[in-house]
Design an enzyme around this catalytic site. Structure first.
Site, short mmCIF file in Angstrom:
data_model
loop_
_atom_site.label_atom_id
_atom_site.label_comp_id
_atom_site.label_asym_id
_atom_site.label_seq_id
_atom_site.Cartn_x
_atom_site.Cartn_y
_atom_site.Cartn_z
CG HIS A 7 38.57 42.34 30.05
ND1 HIS A 7 38.75 41.69 31.24
CD2 HIS A 7 37.78 43.41 30.34
CE1 HIS A 7 38.09 42.31 32.19
NE2 HIS A 7 37.49 43.36 31.68
CG ASN A 13 42.96 42.31 30.85
OD1 ASN A 13 41.97 42.91 30.46
ND2 ASN A 13 42.89 41.06 31.32
CG ASP A 15 30.48 40.45 31.12
OD1 ASP A 15 29.69 41.14 31.78
OD2 ASP A 15 31.60 40.86 30.77
CD GLU A 67 39.97 38.45 31.10
OE1 GLU A 67 40.51 39.49 30.70
OE2 GLU A 67 39.43 38.37 32.23
P1 PGA Z 1 35.14 48.68 35.28
O1 PGA Z 1 35.32 47.35 34.44
O2 PGA Z 1 34.10 49.48 34.59
O3 PGA Z 1 34.69 48.21 36.64
O4 PGA Z 1 36.46 49.37 35.31
C1 PGA Z 1 35.40 47.43 33.06
C2 PGA Z 1 35.64 46.08 32.46
O5 PGA Z 1 36.25 45.21 33.12
O6 PGA Z 1 35.23 45.87 31.31
#
Ligand code: PGA
Length: 234
Positions: free
Chosen positions: A130, A128, A66, A135
């Site tokens: 995702h 959450n 992304d 999301e």
């Molecule tokens: P993080 O993010 O590695 O910074 O915890 C993971 C994500 O949002 O997929």
């Protein structure tokens, strides 16, 4: 689905080793890459390996999950910058073979992923549930496209910015269907704030409210967890 629970430093080494093994066996390997806090230690190990063993990335192709919308690609918090700073600048990858989804032509990203076919997809997960920036509530049939970030994601990511107002509120993300097309998926989760999502993946049902649960359908997934991320598994 295979589950590995171990120390973070051990997991970082294990995952990096799987990647270098693939690249050594297949110089044209295609990698799906993630950003965020979780994969930093993996990239550190890849850079170390490159210094020691000169693993050759010349013909490797990468697809990032992304990118934020509204940040210049050279902004210090863009995922383009993240990848250059933490990996691409330190190995002999050809930047022309590194791909990010764009707002201008998301369909062409899905098409290119289909053509090239990802050998290993690295995934983190949001608190959450995702994956990428898909999301909760995203259709399991989604392809690459524009998305609005959940409040909880903006909250989780504010640590990278001066203030919450500076966190972008939208992004372009590889779709769930694109992620699922990878031959092999390695999902990595560290820390207590990932424990609920991991419980949904391991003990719950497939549910679009928890996007990561789509991985239950994939034939070749390994989930790498530290003790805290694994703490709610029944
Ligand atoms: P993080 O993010 O590695 O910074 O915890 C993971 C994500 O949002 O997929």
């Amino acid at each position: 689905m295979k589950i590995v629970i171990d120390e973070i430093s051990t997991i970082n080494k294990m995952v990096a080793k799987e990647i270098t093994k693939l690249v050594k066996n297949n110089p044209n390997a295609v990698l799906g890459l993630a950003t965020g806090g979780t994969p930093l230690g993996i990239y550190e190990n890849l850079v170390l390996d490159y210094k020691e063993n000169k693993t050759n990335y010349e013909n490797v192709t990468t697809f990032n999950l992304d990118e934020y919308v509204g940040l210049d690609i050279n902004h210090e918090q863009s995922y383009h910058t993240y990848m250059r700073k933490n990996l691409f600048n330190h190995i002999n990858i050809n930047l022309e073979n590194t791909h990010f989804p764009t707002l201008e032509n998301p369909q062409s990203y899905t098409k290119l992923i289909k053509e090239k076919s990802i050998d290993i997809q690295i995934l983190g997960v949001g608190s959450n549930g995702h994956i990428g920036f898909n999301e909760p509530g995203t259709s399991f049939d989604s392809e690459t496209g524009y998305v609005t970030l959940a409040e909880s994601t903006i909250e989780d990511n504010k640590r990278f910015f001066d203030s919450i107002e500076d966190v972008p509120t939208s992004a372009v993300t590889m779709g769930l269907k694109d992620i699922m097309s990878a031959k092999r998926i390695m999902l990595i989760a560290f820390g207590k704030n990932k424990a609920q999502a991991i419980k949904q993946l391991i003990n719950g049902k497939e549910d679009e409210a928890w996007p990561l649960t789509i991985l239950k359908r994939h034939p070749y997934v390994t989930v790498y967890l530290d003790k805290e991320a694994a703490s709610l598994i029944e």
